[in-house]
Enzyme design. Sequence first.
Site, mmCIF file in Angstrom:
data_model
loop_
_atom_site.group_PDB
_atom_site.id
_atom_site.type_symbol
_atom_site.label_atom_id
_atom_site.label_comp_id
_atom_site.label_asym_id
_atom_site.label_seq_id
_atom_site.Cartn_x
_atom_site.Cartn_y
_atom_site.Cartn_z
ATOM 1 N N GLY A 12 0.769 -1.252 0.000
ATOM 2 C CA GLY A 12 0.000 0.000 0.000
ATOM 3 C C GLY A 12 0.794 1.292 0.000
ATOM 4 C CD1 TRP B 193 4.500 2.898 -4.880
ATOM 5 C CD2 TRP B 193 3.639 3.022 -6.941
ATOM 6 N NE1 TRP B 193 5.532 2.785 -5.784
ATOM 7 C CE2 TRP B 193 5.036 2.851 -7.045
ATOM 8 C CE3 TRP B 193 2.896 3.107 -8.106
ATOM 9 C CZ2 TRP B 193 5.698 2.795 -8.282
ATOM 10 C CZ3 TRP B 193 3.545 3.044 -9.340
ATOM 11 C CH2 TRP B 193 4.932 2.892 -9.421
ATOM 12 C CG ASP C 135 -1.541 -6.898 -4.693
ATOM 13 O OD1 ASP C 135 -0.588 -6.109 -4.863
ATOM 14 O OD2 ASP C 135 -1.400 -8.145 -4.699
ATOM 15 C CG ASP D 57 -4.753 -12.621 -10.979
ATOM 16 O OD1 ASP D 57 -4.323 -11.667 -11.648
ATOM 17 O OD2 ASP D 57 -4.246 -13.756 -11.010
ATOM 18 C CG ASP E 201 5.504 -0.871 -7.970
ATOM 19 O OD1 ASP E 201 6.409 -1.019 -8.811
ATOM 20 O OD2 ASP E 201 5.728 -0.772 -6.736
ATOM 21 C CE LYS F 264 7.638 -3.403 -10.092
ATOM 22 N NZ LYS F 264 8.646 -2.942 -9.145
HETATM 23 C C1 LIG Z 1 6.335 -4.385 -5.946
HETATM 24 S S1 LIG Z 1 4.830 -4.864 -5.241
HETATM 25 C C2 LIG Z 1 3.921 -3.374 -5.175
HETATM 26 C C3 LIG Z 1 4.343 -2.457 -4.074
HETATM 27 C C4 LIG Z 1 3.423 -1.266 -3.921
HETATM 28 N N1 LIG Z 1 3.529 -0.364 -5.055
HETATM 29 C C5 LIG Z 1 3.721 -0.500 -2.682
HETATM 30 O O1 LIG Z 1 4.197 0.635 -2.768
HETATM 31 O O2 LIG Z 1 3.420 -0.999 -1.594
HETATM 32 C C6 LIG Z 1 4.067 -5.694 -6.569
HETATM 33 C C7 LIG Z 1 2.655 -6.185 -6.288
HETATM 34 O O3 LIG Z 1 2.060 -6.622 -7.504
HETATM 35 C C8 LIG Z 1 1.113 -7.589 -7.155
HETATM 36 N N2 LIG Z 1 0.692 -8.322 -8.345
HETATM 37 C C9 LIG Z 1 1.467 -9.019 -9.216
HETATM 38 N N3 LIG Z 1 0.703 -9.590 -10.160
HETATM 39 C C10 LIG Z 1 -0.580 -9.223 -9.902
HETATM 40 C C11 LIG Z 1 -1.821 -9.500 -10.529
HETATM 41 N N4 LIG Z 1 -1.906 -10.278 -11.603
HETATM 42 N N5 LIG Z 1 -2.950 -8.974 -9.983
HETATM 43 C C12 LIG Z 1 -2.875 -8.206 -8.875
HETATM 44 N N6 LIG Z 1 -1.725 -7.908 -8.228
HETATM 45 C C13 LIG Z 1 -0.587 -8.422 -8.742
HETATM 46 C C14 LIG Z 1 1.848 -8.441 -6.126
HETATM 47 O O4 LIG Z 1 0.955 -9.193 -5.351
HETATM 48 C C15 LIG Z 1 2.588 -7.372 -5.328
HETATM 49 O O5 LIG Z 1 1.877 -7.015 -4.168
#
Ligand SMILES: C[S@@+](CC[C@H](N)C(=O)[O-])C[C@H]1O[C@@H](n2cnc3c(N)ncnc32)[C@H](O)[C@@H]1O
Length: 251
Positions: A90, A92, A113, A129, A154, A194
């Site tokens: 959380g 961002w 997420d 998802d 992200d 990203k």
């Molecule tokens: C680098 S972290 C994000 C960090 C976030 N921006 C923060 O500041 O806290 C990447 C996130 O992408 C989520 N993610 C990856 N693939 C996903 C998908 N298909 N659907 C939803 N979330 C996804 C992961 O569960 C993870 O929590």
Amino acid sequence: MAGKGKGKGKPPPKGPGGGQRMMRVRVKTAAKRSTSSARWLERQLNDPYVVAAKREGFRSRAAYKLLEMDDKYRILKPGQRVVDLGAAPGGWSQIAADRVKSIDGRGQVVAIDYLGMEPLAGVEIVELDFNDPDAETKLKSMLRDGGADVVLSDMAAPTVGHTNTDHLRIMALAESAAYFAFDVLAPGGTFVCKVFQGGTEKDLLEVLKKSFAVVRHVKPPASRSDSAELYVVATGFRGRPGDEDPDESTK
Ligand SMILES: C[S@@+](CC[C@H](N)C(=O)[O-])C[C@H]1O[C@@H](n2cnc3c(N)ncnc32)[C@H](O)[C@@H]1O
């Protein structure tokens, strides 16, 4: 500020260390701790962004990446509607909620997420998802007037350590995020996503360049230099590719 309510939304001047040298912490490898987990712990304890995030009440060190990009490119403005893709834990969303003033009910932040996320003031959370067939409809139904001013992604799948596979997986997520952005962004909107070193895939980059006035690749200082991650910041949304007025294109 959202979260623990302590942060002012900015790290102290001269980076998160406030210009002061941090005492380096060393971690001994205990019998039960592997060398790699000791190395990870030592890196966390000595990372000024991790320390600052804890002090300021941010949920992740990643919060500083958006903070730095927003300070430079003025992405988030009060009253805007923001979608945060891959939002957990959380960080961002905290920055977005603070800057669009969703806590005061002016802007709106919708976060998705597949991992659970603790409630956050000013943020509407969807635990799903993003690749789920219902995800896009769900997000659109939650957005005021069904649209967004900013789409942030992200998203990152857990890495498997095989460079090509990791690259392909992150680029597939970036592509779905971009096509979602084409569907929901209002004219003039912004897309931040990203990607991996080497930048956005050629095909995706071409489409982005047609759909946005300016497309940049950005490596914010908070992004670790040894990480292949990079962000694409596309501003001035002009409309979805192929949406041009047919009468205009024949003139
Ligand atoms: C680098 S972290 C994000 C960090 C976030 N921006 C923060 O500041 O806290 C990447 C996130 O992408 C989520 N993610 C990856 N693939 C996903 C998908 N298909 N659907 C939803 N979330 C996804 C992961 O569960 C993870 O929590």
